[in-house]
Write an enzyme that holds these catalytic residues in place. Structure first.
Site, short mmCIF file in Angstrom:
data_model
loop_
_atom_site.label_atom_id
_atom_site.label_comp_id
_atom_site.label_asym_id
_atom_site.label_seq_id
_atom_site.Cartn_x
_atom_site.Cartn_y
_atom_site.Cartn_z
N TYR A 32 2.50 11.04 41.29
CA TYR A 32 1.17 10.92 40.70
C TYR A 32 1.23 9.79 39.69
CZ TYR A 32 -0.03 15.42 42.83
OH TYR A 32 -0.28 16.44 43.71
C1 LIG Z 1 -5.48 11.80 48.57
C2 LIG Z 1 -4.06 11.96 48.14
C3 LIG Z 1 -3.43 13.18 48.34
C4 LIG Z 1 -2.09 13.37 47.96
N1 LIG Z 1 -1.50 14.60 48.19
C5 LIG Z 1 -0.21 14.81 47.80
C6 LIG Z 1 0.44 16.05 48.04
O1 LIG Z 1 -0.13 16.99 48.57
N2 LIG Z 1 1.72 16.19 47.63
C7 LIG Z 1 2.40 15.18 47.00
O2 LIG Z 1 3.57 15.37 46.68
N3 LIG Z 1 1.81 14.00 46.77
C8 LIG Z 1 0.53 13.78 47.15
N4 LIG Z 1 -0.06 12.58 46.92
C9 LIG Z 1 0.71 11.54 46.24
C10 LIG Z 1 1.62 10.81 47.22
O3 LIG Z 1 2.76 11.60 47.48
C11 LIG Z 1 2.10 9.49 46.62
O4 LIG Z 1 0.99 8.69 46.32
C12 LIG Z 1 3.05 8.78 47.58
O5 LIG Z 1 3.79 7.83 46.86
C13 LIG Z 1 2.30 8.14 48.71
O6 LIG Z 1 3.13 7.53 49.64
P1 LIG Z 1 2.49 6.40 50.57
O7 LIG Z 1 3.55 5.87 51.46
O8 LIG Z 1 1.24 6.89 51.18
O9 LIG Z 1 2.05 5.34 49.46
P2 LIG Z 1 2.27 3.78 49.23
O10 LIG Z 1 1.16 3.40 48.32
O11 LIG Z 1 2.42 3.06 50.51
O12 LIG Z 1 3.66 3.73 48.46
C14 LIG Z 1 3.89 4.38 47.22
C15 LIG Z 1 5.10 3.72 46.52
O13 LIG Z 1 6.26 3.78 47.37
C16 LIG Z 1 6.68 2.46 47.75
N5 LIG Z 1 6.98 2.50 49.19
C17 LIG Z 1 6.11 2.68 50.21
N6 LIG Z 1 6.75 2.66 51.38
C18 LIG Z 1 8.07 2.46 51.11
C19 LIG Z 1 9.21 2.34 51.93
N7 LIG Z 1 9.14 2.41 53.25
N8 LIG Z 1 10.40 2.13 51.33
C20 LIG Z 1 10.49 2.05 49.97
N9 LIG Z 1 9.43 2.15 49.15
C21 LIG Z 1 8.22 2.37 49.72
C22 LIG Z 1 5.49 1.57 47.44
O14 LIG Z 1 5.90 0.24 47.21
C23 LIG Z 1 4.90 2.24 46.22
O15 LIG Z 1 5.66 1.91 45.09
C24 LIG Z 1 -1.38 12.34 47.33
C25 LIG Z 1 -2.02 11.10 47.12
C26 LIG Z 1 -3.34 10.92 47.51
C27 LIG Z 1 -4.02 9.60 47.27
C1 LIG Z 2 -6.16 12.71 43.24
O1 LIG Z 2 -7.39 12.19 43.36
C2 LIG Z 2 -7.86 12.12 44.68
C3 LIG Z 2 -9.03 11.23 44.75
O2 LIG Z 2 -10.20 11.95 44.89
C4 LIG Z 2 -8.23 13.51 45.09
O3 LIG Z 2 -8.77 13.51 46.40
C5 LIG Z 2 -6.99 14.30 45.14
O4 LIG Z 2 -7.31 15.65 45.13
C6 LIG Z 2 -6.02 14.00 44.04
N1 LIG Z 2 -4.78 14.06 44.69
C7 LIG Z 2 -4.31 15.16 45.27
C8 LIG Z 2 -2.94 15.11 45.73
O5 LIG Z 2 -4.90 16.18 45.39
#
Ligand SMILES: Cc1cc2nc3c(=O)[nH]c(=O)nc-3n(C[C@H](O)[C@H](O)[C@H](O)COP(=O)(O)OP(=O)(O)OC[C@H]3O[C@@H](n4cnc5c(N)ncnc54)[C@H](O)[C@@H]3O)c2cc1C
Ligand SMILES: *[C@@H]1O[C@H](CO)[C@@H](O)[C@H](O)[C@H]1NC(C)=O
Ligand SMILES: *[C@@H]1O[C@H](CO)[C@@H](O)[C@H](O)[C@H]1NC(C)=O
Ligand SMILES: *[C@@H]1O[C@H](CO)[C@@H](O)[C@H](O)[C@H]1NC(C)=O
Ligand SMILES: *[C@@H]1O[C@H](CO)[C@@H](O)[C@H](O)[C@H]1NC(C)=O
Ligand SMILES: *[C@@H]1O[C@H](CO)[C@@H](O)[C@H](O)[C@H]1NC(C)=O
Ligand SMILES: *[C@@H]1O[C@H](CO)[C@@H](O)[C@H](O)[C@H]1NC(C)=O
Ligand SMILES: *[C@@H]1O[C@H](CO)[C@@H](O)[C@H](O)[C@H]1NC(C)=O
Ligand SMILES: *[C@@H]1O[C@H](CO)[C@@H](O)[C@H](O)[C@H]1NC(C)=O
Length: 535
Positions: A477
Site C-alpha cells: 500500500y
Molecule cells: C484495486 C487494488 C486492489 C488491491 N488489492 C490488494 C489485495 O487484496 N491484497 C494485497 O496484498 N494488495 C492489494 N493491492 C496492492 C497490490 O498488492 C500492490 O499495488 C502491488 O504492488 C501490485 O502489483 P502490480 O504488479 O499490479 O503493480 P505494479 O504497479 O506493476 O508494480 C508495483 C511495484 O513492483 C515493481 N514491479 C512490478 N513488476 C515487477 C517485476 N516483475 N519484478 C520486479 N519488480 C516489479 C514495480 O516497479 C513497482 O515498484 C491492491 C491494489 C489495487 C490498486
Molecule cells: C485502494 O483504493 C482503491 C481505489 O478505489 C480501492 O478500490 C481499493 O479498495 C483500495 N485497495 C484495496 C486493496 O482494497
C-alpha cells in the site's frame, strides 16, 4: 538454467548522481537505444515490434491500460520515452543493458497497481519495461506447485489452478487484477492469509534478471537475494520473470457471508468486539470488516455501516457452530450464508454478483478504476469505543461513500511466521491491519487536494491508536507521505530508513545489505526503493 550470454560494458563507478551520465554514451538519438536493443536481444522475436514510442499510435493505450489510479492518468503525468513489452528473457536483459548504457531509468510494470504509480511514472527520462506478455502459468496439481510469470494476474493464477483442481487455491490478493510481479514482491494477502500466510510466504523459487543482466534462479541468486525479493518490495533488486509457488489445499465447499450493521444496529459495540475476537478465530475463518458512512440513518441522517465480510473454509453448519460460540453478538444466521467453491469465492470477494462467470478472473480490466489515496496502519491494542466514535465523526466530515476503511484480521498462520522469515515483518502481536481509503469517481483531480487532505488528517487522528515506533505500514500500500523519499540519483540510508523501518522494521537493514551486494550502483531505483550503502 540458461544464463545470459552477454556481458555488460564496463560501468563508470560514479553513480550517485543522476545528472552525471551513467556511462559514456548519452542517448543522442532515439535510434541508439533501439539499435542497442536489437543488438542485444539475441535471435529472439524482432524487438522493434515490441517497443512503443510516443510516435506509435498505440502508445497511449498500451501505457494507460493497466494504470489503476486515475489520479495519474492525466496528460500532465510524466511519460516514458519507450515502453518495451518483452516476449523473451533476452529482451528483458537487453532492456536493462541498454537503459544503463544510455542513462535511462527503467521502471518495471506487471499489473500497474502501485498506489503511487511508481511502475509507470518518473521525474527523470525513463523506459517502462512492461511484463504484460509474460503471462504463462503452469500448474502441477500432483506436486502442488505452479510456475507463474510475473505479468500474470492473481485472477489468472486462481483460474488456472481451479482448472486443474477445485480443491487447490492460492493465498494472494482479493483483487484479481493485481499483477503477481509487484504483488508477490511486496507480500500479497487475501482471504487465505490466516490459514496460509502471504503469497510471498508460499514462493519457493523464482527467476530474476539482475542489474548485470544475468538470469538467476534461487540456487544461483543465493538465499539472501531470494529472501529479499519475497516481500522487500518491487523495483529494488531486479526484474522477476517468474515465481514458483506452493499451491494450497482448499475444501470443495466454502461458505461466505457479508453482514451489514449500522450504528442503529449497534455497529460500534460489534466493531469493538470484533477487535477482541477476529484474530483468535480458527484459521479457517476470516471475518474482514469494511467501514464506511451512509445516508441511510433515521430520516436520511448520516450513519456508519460496518460490513462483516467473511470466508469460511467449510460448510455452513460448522460455520454457524463457530460463530455461535466465538462471535454470538454478530447473530449470523443460515440465511446470511452461501456455500460455493473456493474459486467462486474469489469472484465473490472481487465484488461481482453471484453467477458471474469465472472467466471474469481472466479480465485484466474488470475492476473499476477510481481516483484514490490509500494508507495503511497496524493495530496491536483494541481501539476503545470512544476512539471508534471519534472515527465516525471524522467520516461524517467527508462526502458519503468516499472514505472507507478495510480492517483485515491477522493471527493464525500470520502470527506463527517469524518476523525475519521474509522481509514482511508484521506478524505476531498484530490484531489487524487497517487500510484507509479515500476514493472518488466524480470531480477528478480538481477535488484531489480536498480528499487527500482529509485522509492525511484522519491518519493523524489515528496515530494514538495504532502501532508506534515505528508506525508500521504495508509496502504494497505504497504511501509516499510516510517519510522523505529517495531523491532519484542520490541515496541516503538515513532518509530511507524512516519509511524503510515502517515497512520492514528490523529487516530493512538486511535489505540494504543485500542491495549493496547485488545492485551497488542502484540501477533499480524509485522513490521508495531500497538504497545501497553509499561508499
Ligand atoms: C484495486 C487494488 C486492489 C488491491 N488489492 C490488494 C489485495 O487484496 N491484497 C494485497 O496484498 N494488495 C492489494 N493491492 C496492492 C497490490 O498488492 C500492490 O499495488 C502491488 O504492488 C501490485 O502489483 P502490480 O504488479 O499490479 O503493480 P505494479 O504497479 O506493476 O508494480 C508495483 C511495484 O513492483 C515493481 N514491479 C512490478 N513488476 C515487477 C517485476 N516483475 N519484478 C520486479 N519488480 C516489479 C514495480 O516497479 C513497482 O515498484 C491492491 C491494489 C489495487 C490498486
Ligand atoms: C485502494 O483504493 C482503491 C481505489 O478505489 C480501492 O478500490 C481499493 O479498495 C483500495 N485497495 C484495496 C486493496 O482494497
Ligand atoms: C520468445 O518468446 C516467444 C513467445 O513466448 C516464443 O515463441 C519463442 O520461442 C521465444 N524465443 C526464444 C528465443 O526464447
Ligand atoms: C512503432 O513505430 C515504429 C516506427 O514506425 C515501428 O518500427 C515499430 O514496429 C512500432 N512499434 C510497434 C509496437 O508497433
Ligand atoms: C443493541 O444493544 C442493545 C443493548 O445491548 C440491545 O437491547 C438491542 O437489542 C441491540 N439492538 C440490535 C438491533 O441488535
Ligand atoms: C447504504 O445503506 C443502504 C441500506 O442499508 C444500502 O442499500 C446501500 O447499499 C448502502 N450504500 C452503500 C454505499 O453501501
Ligand atoms: C423523522 O422525521 C419524522 C417527521 O419529520 C419525525 O416525526 C421523527 O421523529 C423523525 N425521527 C427521528 C428518529 O428523528
Ligand atoms: C438474529 O437475527 C434474526 C434474523 O434476522 C432475528 O430474527 C433475531 O431477532 C436476531 N437476534 C438477535 C439477538 O438480535
Ligand atoms: C472486462 O470487464 C470490463 C468491465 O467489467 C468489461 O467492460 C469488458 O467487456 C470485459 N472484457 C472482457 C474481454 O470480458
Amino acid at each position: 538454467m540458461k544464463m545470459a550470454n552477454f556481458t555488460l560494458h564496463h560501468l563508470l563507478p560514479c553513480l550517485l548522481f543522476f545528472a552525471a551520465p551513467l556511462v559514456a554514451f548519452p542517448a543522442s538519438t532515439p535510434d541508439d537505444f533501439l539499435q542497442c536493443l536489437s543488438l542485444h536481444s539475441g535471435n529472439a522475436f524482432a524487438i522493434s515490434k515490441l517497443v512503443y514510442t510516443p510516435m506509435n499510435s498505440s502508445y497511449s493505450s498500451v501505457l494507460d491500460i493497466t494504470i489503476q489510479n486515475l489520479r495519474f492518468l492525466t496528460p500532465f503525468a510524466p511519460k516514458p520515452i519507450y515502453i518495451v513489452t518483452p516476449l523473451n528473457v533476452s529482451h528483458v536483459q537487453a532492456a536493462i543493458l541498454c537503459s544503463r548504457r544510455y542513462g535511462l531509468q527503467m521502471r518495471t510494470r506487471s499489473g500497474g497497481h502501485d498506489y503511487e504509480g511508481l511502475s509507470y511514472l518518473s521525474e527523470v527520462p525513463f523506459v517502462i519495461l512492461d511484463m504484460v506478455n509474460f503471462r504463462l502459468i503452469s500448474v502441477d496439481a500432483e506436486d502442488k506447485t505452479a510456475w507463474v510469470q510475473s505479468g500474470a494476474t492473481a485472477g489468472e493464477l486462481y483460474y488456472r489452478i481451479a482448472e486443474k483442481s477445485k480443491t487447490l487455491g492460492f493465498p494472494a490478493g482479493l483483487c484479481p487484477t493485481v499483477g503477481v510481479g509487484g504483488h508477490f514482491s511486496g507480500g500479497g494477502y487475501g482471504t487465505l492469509l490466516r490459514k496460509y500466510g502471504l503469497a510471498a510466504d508460499n514462493v519457493i523459487d523464482a527467476q530474476l534478471v539482475d542489474a548485470q543482466g544475468r538470469l538467476l534462479d534461487r540456487e544461483s541468486m543465493g538465499e539472501d537475494l531470494f529472501w529479499a525479493i519475497r516481500g522487500g518490495g518491487g523495483g529494488s533488486f531486479g526484474v522477476v520473470v517468474s515465481w514458483k509457488v506452493k499451491v494450497v489445499p482448499v475444501p470443495s465447499i466454502v461458505t461466505v457471508f457479508t453482514i451489514l450493521r449500522t450504528l442503529e444496529q449497534n455497529a460500534t459495540k460489534l466493531v469493538h468486539q470484533w477487535q477482541l475476537v477476529a484474530n483468535k478465530l480458527p484459521n479457517d475463518l476470516l471475518i474482514r470488516l469494511i467501514l464506511q458512512s451512509n445516508n441511510s440513518g433515521p430520516n436520511g441522517t448520516r450513519t456508519m455501516q460496518a460490513s462483516f465480510n467473511t470466508l469460511y473454509l467449510g460448510g455452513v453448519d460448522s460455520l454457524l457452530e463457530v460463530t455461535r460460540s466465538s462471535f454470538p453478538e454478530l447473530n449470523v444466521t443460515r440465511q446470511d450464508c452461501t456455500e460455493m467453491s473456493w474459486i467462486e469465492s474469489a469472484v465473490y470477494f472481487a465484488g461481482f454478483p453471484k453467477g458471474t462467470p469465472l472467466e471474469i478472473l481472466l479480465n485484466r480490466s474488470s475492476n473499476t478504476k477510481t481516483f484514490f489515496k490509500n494508507k495503511s496502519d497496524y493495530v496491536r491494542e483494541p481501539i476503545p469505543e470512544s476512539g471508534l466514535e471519534g472515527m465516525w465523526e471524522r467520516f461524517f466530515e467527508e462526502d458519503e461513500g468516499v472514505a472507507q476503511m478495510i480492517w483485515n484480521p491477522y493471527g493464525g498462520k500470520m502470527a506463527e511466521i517469524p518476523e525475519s522469515a521474509i522481509p514482511f515483518p508484521h506478524r505476531a502481536g498484530v490484531l489487524y491491519k487497517i487500510q484507509h481509503i479515500t476514493a472518488w469517481t466524480t470531480g477528478g483531480n480538481e477535488v484531489a487536494p480536498k480528499h487527500v487532505s482529509w485522509i492525511r488528517s484522519f491518519y493523524s487522528y489515528m496515530a494514538q491508536y495504532v502501532s508506534k515506533l515505528p508506525r508500521e505500514a504495508y509496502i504494497n500500500y505504497r504511501d509516499l507521505d510516510i517519510g522523505m523519499n529517495n531523491v532519484i540519483g542520490s541515496t541516503s540510508y538515513k532518509q530511507a530508513s524512516v519509511w524503510g523501518k515502517k515497512y520492514f522494521k528490523k529487516n530493512f537493514d538486511r535489505l540494504v545489505r543485500v542491495k549493496t551486494v547485488v545492485d551497488p550502483e542502484n540501477f533499480f531505483r524509485h522513490e521508495q526503493s531500497i538504497p545501497p550503502f553509499s561508499s
